[in-house]
Design a protein around this motif. Structure first.
Motif, short mmCIF file in Angstrom:
data_model
loop_
_atom_site.label_atom_id
_atom_site.label_comp_id
_atom_site.label_asym_id
_atom_site.label_seq_id
_atom_site.Cartn_x
_atom_site.Cartn_y
_atom_site.Cartn_z
N GLN A 84 -20.89 7.83 -6.79
CA GLN A 84 -22.16 7.08 -6.68
C GLN A 84 -22.15 6.12 -5.49
OE1 GLN A 84 -24.82 7.98 -8.34
NE2 GLN A 84 -23.48 9.51 -9.27
N GLY A 121 -24.97 -2.04 -18.59
CA GLY A 121 -25.01 -2.89 -17.40
C GLY A 121 -26.38 -2.83 -16.72
N GLU A 163 -18.46 5.96 -21.10
CA GLU A 163 -18.71 5.47 -19.75
C GLU A 163 -20.22 5.36 -19.50
OE1 GLU A 163 -17.38 8.28 -16.76
OE2 GLU A 163 -18.15 6.99 -15.20
N LEU A 167 -20.85 -1.10 -12.87
CA LEU A 167 -21.58 -0.08 -12.09
C LEU A 167 -23.07 -0.10 -12.45
CD1 LEU A 167 -21.78 2.35 -10.16
CD2 LEU A 167 -21.03 3.82 -12.06
N PHE A 218 -27.17 10.89 -13.01
CA PHE A 218 -25.88 11.44 -12.67
C PHE A 218 -25.04 11.71 -13.91
CE2 PHE A 218 -25.73 6.82 -12.04
CZ PHE A 218 -24.61 6.42 -12.75
N CYS A 219 -24.06 12.58 -13.67
CA CYS A 219 -23.15 13.01 -14.71
C CYS A 219 -22.01 11.98 -14.81
CB CYS A 219 -22.62 14.36 -14.26
SG CYS A 219 -21.56 15.17 -15.43
N VAL A 220 -21.57 11.68 -16.00
CA VAL A 220 -20.42 10.79 -16.19
C VAL A 220 -19.28 11.60 -16.83
CG1 VAL A 220 -21.75 8.66 -16.33
CG2 VAL A 220 -21.37 10.01 -18.41
N THR A 221 -18.08 11.02 -16.83
CA THR A 221 -16.92 11.80 -17.30
C THR A 221 -16.72 11.70 -18.81
OG1 THR A 221 -15.39 9.97 -16.91
CG2 THR A 221 -15.74 11.51 -15.09
N SER A 260 -13.90 7.88 -10.63
CA SER A 260 -14.49 9.00 -9.88
C SER A 260 -16.02 8.87 -9.85
CB SER A 260 -14.05 10.35 -10.46
OG SER A 260 -14.59 10.56 -11.75
N THR A 261 -16.59 8.39 -10.94
CA THR A 261 -18.05 8.19 -10.95
C THR A 261 -18.45 7.16 -9.90
OG1 THR A 261 -18.03 8.67 -13.32
CG2 THR A 261 -20.03 7.66 -12.43
N ILE A 311 -22.51 2.09 -18.54
CA ILE A 311 -23.37 2.04 -17.34
C ILE A 311 -24.81 1.67 -17.73
CG2 ILE A 311 -24.40 3.45 -15.50
CD1 ILE A 311 -21.69 5.06 -15.51
#
Ligand SMILES: Cc1ncc(C[n+]2csc(CCOP(=O)(O)OP(=O)(O)O)c2C)c(N)n1
Ligand SMILES: [Mg+2]
Lengths: 178, 203
Positions: B101, A65, A58, B68, A51-54, B96-97, A62
């Protein structure tokens, strides 16, 4: 030895297959035009969670984690995205020994048309050197599988982040159409 | 409590971070908790050592992204992120992510003191009219709520633990600094955490 067919396989197929072979399952990215075929192919392959992140930071968080939770991941971006990362690499990935794989599509060199991109590009290798992050420029199809494969393995074995810089010599880069 | 009466930042009680953190920790079994920069992780540390806690030592704003990632890698384990208002404001896009998700197992706690407490108490935007819950809802996190008081915080947290949607609980807190400071050993923190959530062998 790379497969004999590597001269014919496009770069993005080689990267995708090698990530998969190394169980790098989580893919986060901020879009880049040159990365488009790789991003599209990853989205079309059910092996990956992508997926795309902003923001690139970020994505680094992710993947960090996910690694601690037992899943291998990669963050893909362009050069300007890498330039937003030094704080997160220096205060999270390096001291906590997180083998996050960074894949950077190299803008700003070999025919760049945007002066800003060219300057941003100049900051990337000094940052990687300053933080002693292992990195490799990828310029040739016949070396690509070995570089990607060995870099992922070394990152995991040594618990250290690593960066692959995809040169326009490999990808064609982004040039102004006449 | 999760719906019904309208709550906004103004009409909630000013509580205390350490007290709320203790109440939350008291409800946990094997859940993972990511403590954001500074006071968020200091009070998590002070609320009692747990191997399933991860304490950030920098990377301001990344508690939610880290949580996340843990939540995606371990979908059966609830994962909780604790962030300050200044930190969440720095990385709003991550909400928003999370909304897109839709991890079933992620809870975000925002400790809103209206200031950058640890750097000298400078005012944040939340003191000047920004409502984090309204922002979070606008970014797609429907299950976002203000805790009206301690009992409401506990009720919202219990509901979030049972929910199969990501939740955000914002609490207005006082200006007290963290009670004690976390040990600043990144290797030890990460190693303990990975053992605590079963990704590294204990020997
Ligand atoms: C990228 C970055 N910018 C600034 C800082 C300095 N800094 C550390 S903590 C902090 C304030 C955090 O505010 P908040 O999340 O509201 O927590 P509080 O101190 O109020 O508990 C700041 C500005 C930093 N560590 N990293
Ligand atoms: Mg604050």
């Amino acid at each position: 030895m790379p497969a004999a067919s590597d001269a014919e396989r496009p770069w993005h197929e080689i990267v995708l297959a090698t990530l998969k072979a190394n169980k790098v399952q989580l893919v986060t990215y901020v879009p880049d035009n040159v990365l488009k075929p790789l991003i599209d192919a990853i989205h079309n392959d059910p092996f990956f969670t992508a997926f795309c992140v902003t923001r690139e930071e970020e994505g680094l968080g992710i993947v960090t984690g996910a690694w601690m939770g037992g899943m291998r991941g990669v963050l893909m971006m362009q050069t300007s995205g890498f330039a937003t990362l030094p704080n997160a690499i220096a205060s999270l990935a390096v001291p906590f020994r997180i083998p996050v794989l960074l894949i950077v599509s190299e803008r700003g060199t070999l025919g760049e048309f945007n002066y800003g991109q060219a300057l941003v590009c100049k900051t990337m290798r000094p940052v990687l050197d300053a933080l002693a992050v292992e990195y490799h420029g990828c310029t040739r199809l016949d070396e690509l599988e070995q570089i990607v494969d060995r870099t992922v393995r070394q990152a995991i074995s040594t618990q250290a982040p690593a960066c692959l810089i995809l040169s326009p010599l490999l990808t064609g880069g982004k040039v102004v159409k006449k | 409590m999760t719906s019904g009466h309208a709550k906004d930042r103004q009409n909630t009680k000013i509580m205390n971070r350490f007290d709320l953190t203790k109440r939350m920790v008291g409800k946990l079994k094997d859940e993972a908790v990511i403590g954001g920069i500074g006071n968020s992780n200091f009070d998590l540390w002070s609320a009692g050592r747990r191997p399933q806690n991860f304490y950030m030592l920098g990377s301001m704003g990344l508690a939610v992204p880290i949580a996340l990632g843990v939540a995606i890698a371990q979908p059966k384990r609830k994962t909780i992120a604790i962030e300050g208002d200044g930190s969440i404001l720095m990385q709003l896009g991550c909400l928003s992510t999370v909304a897109i998700q839709k991890p079933k197992n992620l809870i975000i706690l925002v400790m809103d003191n209206g200031m950058y407490q640890i750097t000298g108490g400078q005012t944040t935007a939340t003191s000047l009219g920004v409502d984090i819950v309204a922002v979070a809802r606008g970014l797609g996190l429907a299950q976002s709520n203000w805790a009206a008081d301690e009992a409401d915080f506990e009720a919202l947290f219990d509901a979030a633990m049972k929910s199969d949607q990501p939740s955000l609980i914002a609490s207005r807190i006082d200006n007290k600094p963290g009670v004690t400071q976390t040990v600043r050993d990144p290797d030890l923190i990460r190693e303990t955490f990975m053992r605590g959530i079963g990704t590294k062998e204990v020997w």
